[in-house]
Design a protein around this motif. Structure first.
Motif, mmCIF file in Angstrom:
data_model
loop_
_atom_site.group_PDB
_atom_site.id
_atom_site.type_symbol
_atom_site.label_atom_id
_atom_site.label_comp_id
_atom_site.label_asym_id
_atom_site.label_seq_id
_atom_site.Cartn_x
_atom_site.Cartn_y
_atom_site.Cartn_z
ATOM 1 N N ALA A 78 -10.313 7.367 -4.332
ATOM 2 C CA ALA A 78 -10.218 6.324 -3.307
ATOM 3 C C ALA A 78 -8.982 6.482 -2.425
ATOM 4 O O ALA A 78 -8.940 5.981 -1.304
ATOM 5 N N CYS A 79 -7.942 7.181 -2.924
ATOM 6 C CA CYS A 79 -6.694 7.331 -2.184
ATOM 7 C C CYS A 79 -6.893 8.212 -0.952
ATOM 8 O O CYS A 79 -7.453 9.304 -1.042
ATOM 9 N N GLY A 132 5.070 9.543 -5.316
ATOM 10 C CA GLY A 132 5.189 10.671 -4.400
ATOM 11 C C GLY A 132 3.845 11.008 -3.794
ATOM 12 O O GLY A 132 2.791 10.660 -4.347
ATOM 13 N N LEU A 133 3.866 11.677 -2.661
ATOM 14 C CA LEU A 133 2.632 12.069 -1.984
ATOM 15 C C LEU A 133 2.484 13.575 -2.061
ATOM 16 O O LEU A 133 3.370 14.326 -1.646
ATOM 17 N N ARG A 181 -4.175 17.086 -9.159
ATOM 18 C CA ARG A 181 -4.648 16.198 -8.123
ATOM 19 C C ARG A 181 -4.994 16.975 -6.859
ATOM 20 O O ARG A 181 -4.387 17.995 -6.572
ATOM 21 N N PRO A 182 -5.952 16.482 -6.091
ATOM 22 C CA PRO A 182 -6.239 17.135 -4.809
ATOM 23 C C PRO A 182 -5.110 16.886 -3.828
ATOM 24 O O PRO A 182 -4.281 15.990 -4.020
ATOM 25 N N ALA A 183 -5.067 17.672 -2.778
ATOM 26 C CA ALA A 183 -4.031 17.490 -1.764
ATOM 27 C C ALA A 183 -4.212 16.158 -1.047
ATOM 28 O O ALA A 183 -5.321 15.681 -0.855
ATOM 29 N N GLY A 184 -3.064 15.553 -0.681
ATOM 30 C CA GLY A 184 -3.100 14.367 0.145
ATOM 31 C C GLY A 184 -3.310 13.060 -0.593
ATOM 32 O O GLY A 184 -3.833 12.109 -0.014
ATOM 33 N N VAL A 185 -2.901 13.001 -1.859
ATOM 34 C CA VAL A 185 -3.010 11.742 -2.599
ATOM 35 C C VAL A 185 -1.652 11.362 -3.179
ATOM 36 O O VAL A 185 -0.770 12.198 -3.365
#
Length: 227
Positions: free
Chosen positions: A103-104, A120-121, A144-148
């Motif tokens: 959802a992020c 952190g992002l 984690r995938p990029a951009g979360v």
């Protein structure tokens, strides 16, 4: 780890600052356990005191310095939760605050909302060594995938197996205690009830699930027995 006889109501951590030697073992263990990518730390250890400013203030030649671990404190009233426009941040019944990576959208609104600089992002795709594309830590925690947004989870995957969080297990001087705050027989409940214990930035109103036992011996413990 102390769970008591009843179901856990609220997980919490306490940190005995007199025992912290600033080795960063907790932070490294967290990073390895959770496949935390380059440039991100879910756990950090701050240095407090011992600076030129302290010396100028008149504490020289014995400027005291101590260390203070910090991570996500899984607040009872987490400011990051209402700050997220996508509803990607949730709070479990046991108090653990989690991020739904599906959802992020990486908007970053949660980052300034956190009083503890604990989020952190992950702006870029994970860069992992060949053969470790699925992560370098516990298989239960995929990269984690990029951009979360990312943060400490209190190692929920380990809790589900009845194990202590990785930071606590790795600490060589038993700085960290972890358990059910509602269990009156737990170490964290006893620590939190001490009159000297304090929660970080209580004025924020976040009600963090973390208490510090203040340091009292400072630099003396880090002189290898010398006076």
């Amino acid at each position: 780890m102390e769970t008591g006889a009843a179901a856990v109501t609220r997980w919490a951590m306490t940190f005995d600052l007199d025992r912290c030697i600033g080795c960063w073992a907790c932070a490294v263990a967290c990073k390895a356990e959770n496949s935390v990518g380059e440039g991100l730390w879910w756990q950090q250890v701050d240095s407090v005191g011992g600076t030129r400013r302290d010396i100028a203030a008149g504490t020289f030649p014995k400027p005291e310095k101590h260390y203070r671990p910090r991570n996500c404190f899984h607040c009872a009233d987490p400011p990051c939760l209402p700050a997220c426009p996508e509803g990607a941040i949730n709070q479990r019944p046991d108090g653990i605050v989690s991020i739904d990576y599906d959802a992020c959208t990486g908007c970053g609104e949660c980052i300034p909302a956190c009083p503890y600089d604990a989020i952190g992002l992950n702006r870029t795709a994970p860069r992992l060594p060949h053969g470790l594309e699925n992560g370098h830590g516990d298989a239960a925690v995929p990269p984690r995938p990029a951009g979360v947004a990312e943060k400490c989870t209190f190692c929920t995957h380990r809790l589900d197996r009845g194990e202590d969080p990785a930071c606590m297990a790795a600490c060589p001087t038993q700085v960290i205690s972890f358990g059910d705050l509602e269990d009156g027989n737990s170490t964290v409940a006893e620590h939190a009830s001490r009159h000297t214990a304090h929660r970080p930035r209580e004025s924020s109103g976040a009600q963090p699930s973390a208490w510090y036992l203040p340091y009292s011996i400072g630099s003396r413990q880090r002189r290898s027995g010398r006076s």
